[in-house]
Design a protein around this motif. Structure first.
Motif, PDB file in Angstrom:
ATOM      1  N   GLU A 430      30.469  39.616 -41.855  1.00  0.00           N
ATOM      2  CA  GLU A 430      30.104  38.345 -42.478  1.00  0.00           C
ATOM      3  C   GLU A 430      28.839  38.487 -43.310  1.00  0.00           C
ATOM      4  O   GLU A 430      28.762  38.024 -44.455  1.00  0.00           O
ATOM      5  N   SER A 433      29.286  40.602 -46.475  1.00  0.00           N
ATOM      6  CA  SER A 433      29.883  39.857 -47.576  1.00  0.00           C
ATOM      7  C   SER A 433      28.824  39.094 -48.359  1.00  0.00           C
ATOM      8  O   SER A 433      28.851  39.042 -49.598  1.00  0.00           O
ATOM      9  N   GLN A 434      27.859  38.511 -47.649  1.00  0.00           N
ATOM     10  CA  GLN A 434      26.779  37.796 -48.322  1.00  0.00           C
ATOM     11  C   GLN A 434      25.890  38.759 -49.111  1.00  0.00           C
ATOM     12  O   GLN A 434      25.412  38.432 -50.201  1.00  0.00           O
ATOM     13  N   ASN A 437      27.528  39.564 -52.362  1.00  0.00           N
ATOM     14  CA  ASN A 437      27.316  38.488 -53.329  1.00  0.00           C
ATOM     15  C   ASN A 437      25.927  38.585 -53.948  1.00  0.00           C
ATOM     16  O   ASN A 437      25.746  38.366 -55.154  1.00  0.00           O
ATOM     17  N   GLN A 486      22.542  33.725 -53.562  1.00  0.00           N
ATOM     18  CA  GLN A 486      22.687  33.379 -52.151  1.00  0.00           C
ATOM     19  C   GLN A 486      21.444  32.643 -51.657  1.00  0.00           C
ATOM     20  O   GLN A 486      20.337  32.872 -52.144  1.00  0.00           O
ATOM     21  N   LEU A 490      19.421  35.118 -45.875  1.00  0.00           N
ATOM     22  CA  LEU A 490      20.864  35.096 -45.717  1.00  0.00           C
ATOM     23  C   LEU A 490      21.229  34.542 -44.348  1.00  0.00           C
ATOM     24  O   LEU A 490      20.538  34.765 -43.362  1.00  0.00           O
ATOM     25  N   GLN A 491      22.343  33.832 -44.291  1.00  0.00           N
ATOM     26  CA  GLN A 491      22.781  33.223 -43.042  1.00  0.00           C
ATOM     27  C   GLN A 491      23.652  34.201 -42.273  1.00  0.00           C
ATOM     28  O   GLN A 491      24.274  35.095 -42.838  1.00  0.00           O
TER      29      GLN A 491
END
Length: 651
Positions: A430, A433-434, A437, A486, A490-491
């Motif tokens: 997850e 993926s961020q 981006n 983003q 980042l989350q």
């Protein structure tokens, strides 16, 4: 001390021992301290004369009941045996065998210890132990990093006891040594480590941890976060647990709760765990075939169409001690030398480990890098200094080593190449993926992304196309037009086990002024700026604003017009007045001449209203940019007062 007479051949420890000058006496003392049965295997790599037959096996056999053998070819590794290096050879561990390779005759001294440690760590993981004894030079320094990254144990002889303390001290200076001991204490340390390996059984799978273990894991990472200001809750749970388990083996504790007690009572343990969590195997031109693909498929494309007044920009996040950044710099410099007027090359090498960054900035590496760097490049880009190679200033000037956390700091922008080969292996899918981006945002159209051979999961095919899929080289698709940054930080997945503890969350209607400001300025590519309210008060400023305001960066609570330099005061007041008028469209932009640090510049001022969700409705952001140098201004003339209505002057 306990013996271990019945050992599974797949489970026993393999101990690599490196030594040089004074090593024979240290080895005699070490093997003389061992019990008759150890349940371990020992491999000895020392610097031998290439011109004489070695009598070391016979000399050591007099001091131990273990069988001592000189390796003559491919040999199966068995417990309770000692394997000794022959002259003019390297010892390499592959699976459960020892193999020989020819020693490079140009190596003075040879790097047999590094070769042994590197192969041992890769083959045996946490069943690998390395012990560095008396000697001169730095052989073994690169190899111990491989041992630690794979989860093994690093023991170093106390330099004060060693006949020659150079090799032990060099190992200690890396900051990676787990135990610094007198020789007579080493056998017990080995036995404790072996027994703890079999006693500790912590699952690396998050869903197999008990609720109590999840809570303790959360407390461990919270302790590290408070002590180091870095949050590892965003890292892969499997990786985090593996590194914590390694520290448990070092301290001979068997549960997460016991290890938390170590963290609470030993001041330096948070830093030691921090270093373990960051450790990564890196060396010059790691994976030569991948570098060959980069040189052939990417490097020439980076220079195409670039003018000499342009800048070729590269980012190496997670750069560790700098070997990869310098490797890329060498390829770029070599290609630039074939161009009449090449662009300027700037490489940003970033990491959260300040000690590693200091190594990169210094550009000093052990002479064993000759195993990874060709003689031609050593001569072209390095100078030899005793037992080290110093990177030449020409190459060092191309690289800016800087502290930067990819997960919480704004990214670099307008990049032509990003090389991220060491970091993504630690992040879950997850978060990866961020990060992809973020990389897509940071790259110029057609820019390149280079990832590591394992641990990365790039599936954003609409964003990147494969250039060399085997070597994880990708190119940004120009047809993908979405270019939004983003959220920073980042989350990450809030359902991860060590995030199960409830924590009070801020209201969605409230925004931290500093965090909001950092996000806004990231969108503006980082020029100096201030955030102000409708009462003209500066709520926050970024680095660089001291050029325009007479106060240090931070969080002042003062009127903007009392602090702004005189040349900009009235133009800014006019812009502020315009912004207050409801019919005025924002943003407002104005170019104004000003003298900054004794030089005349044309300054562009941008003012826009903050409209981010959850922010107060009275905030404005003012961004300052130097456009160009201009003819010197006559500062003796009074500043021209712009035509601002009286109402505006009172704002």
């Amino acid at each position: 001390m306990k013996d271990n007479k019945n050992v599974d051949q797949d489970e026993f420890l393999v101990v690599g021992i490196g030594a040089s000058a004074g090593g024979l006496e240290a080895l005699k003392l070490f093997f003389g301290s061992l019990p008759e049965k150890t349940g371990m295997a020992f491999i000895v790599a020392v610097h031998l004369s290439p011109d004489h037959k070695s009598s070391m096996p016979e000399l050591l056999q007099h001091h131990t009941a273990l069988e001592v053998l000189q390796v003559t070819g491919k040999t199966e590794i068995k417990a309770d045996c000692v394997y000794v290096i022959p002259p003019k050879k390297n010892l390499l561990v592959k699976d459960n065998h020892i193999e020989l390779s020819e020693l490079d005759s140009s190596e003075h001294p040879p790097h047999v210890v590094d070769q042994l440690y590197r192969s041992l760590g890769k083959a045996k993981g946490n069943k690998a132990v390395c012990i560095t004894l008396s000697g001169t030079g730095k052989d073994g320094v690169l190899g111990i990093k491989a041992i630690k990254e794979e989860g093994g144990l690093i023991i170093v002889q106390d330099p004060g006891e060693a006949q020659y303390g150079g090799m032990p001290q060099s190992a200690i200076d890396t900051g990676l040594a787990d135990k610094i001991l007198a020789i007579n204490r080493m056998p017990q340390a080995l036995m404790d480590y072996r027994e703890n390996l079999s006693a500790v059984r912590i699952s690396s799978q998050p869903d197999e941890l008990s609720e109590e273990e999840q809570e303790v894991l959360y407390d461990i990472l919270e302790k590290v976060r408070k002590d180091t200001d870095h949050d590892f809750q965003q890292y892969k749970t499997t990786t985090v647990l593996r590194r914590i388990e390694r520290r448990m083996h070092v301290h001979n504790v068997q549960s997460l709760s016991e290890y938390l007690g170590i963290l609470d009572t030993q001041d330096d343990e948070s830093k030691e765990l921090f270093k373990d969590l960051l450790i990564s195997v890196t060396h010059f031109f790691r994976d030569r075939e991948a570098f060959k693909a980069l040189k052939q498929k990417v490097i020439p494309e980076l220079f195409k169409g670039m003018d000499p007044d342009e800048e070729l920009r590269v980012w190496v996040p997670g750069c560790a001690t700098g070997e990869e950044a310098y490797s890329i710099a060498m390829l770029l410099r070599e290609h630039a030398e074939n161009i009449d007027q090449p662009p300027e090359i700037k490489i940003f090498a970033t990491d959260i480990d300040e000690q590693a960054l200091q190594t990169g900035r210094a550009g000093r590496y052990p002479e064993s890098i000759a195993d990874d760097v060709t003689p031609e490049r050593l001569q072209r880009f390095f100078t030899k200094d005793n037992h080290e190679y110093q990177v030449k200033e020409e190459l060092r000037a191309m690289i800016l080593f800087s502290p930067h956390d990819l997960l919480k700091n704004p990214p670099f922008s307008n990049l032509d190449l990003i090389s991220c080969r060491n970091l993504l292996i630690y992040l879950n899918n997850e978060l990866q993926s961020q990060v992809f981006n973020l990389f897509h945002y940071s790259l110029t159209p057609g820019g390149y992304l280079w990832l590591g051979s394992s641990g990365s999961n790039l599936k954003a095919t609409e964003q990147f196309k494969a250039v060399a899929n085997k070597y994880k080289i990708y190119q940004k698709r120009t047809s993908y037009t979405k270019r939004s940054l983003q959220d920073i930080p980042l989350q990450f997945n809030k359902n991860r086990p060590f995030n199960t503890r409830s924590r009070q969350k801020p209201s969605k209607d409230r925004v931290n002024i500093k965090e909001l400001h950092q996000q806004l300025i990231t969108q503006q590519y980082g020029p100096p700026s201030v955030l102000i309210n409708e009462n003209e008060e500066v709520l926050h400023s970024t680095a660089g604003m001291q050029t325009y305001l007479n106060y240090p960066e931070g969080k002042p609570s003062q009127n903007i017009f009392d602090m702004i330099i005189p040349e900009l005061r009235h133009p800014l007041r006019n812009m502020f007045y315009q912004a207050k008028k409801e019919e005025t469209d924002l943003p407002i932009c104005k170019q104004v001449p000003a003298v900054l640090n004794g030089e005349s510049h044309m300054i562009e001022i941008n003012l826009h209203r903050v409209k981010e969700q959850g922010s107060p409705n009275d905030l404005m952001c003012i961004v300052f940019r130097k456009i160009r140098e201009i003819e010197p201004l006559d500062v003796s003339e009074p500043v021209k007062r712009e035509d601002v209505p009286e109402e505006g002057r009172k704002i």
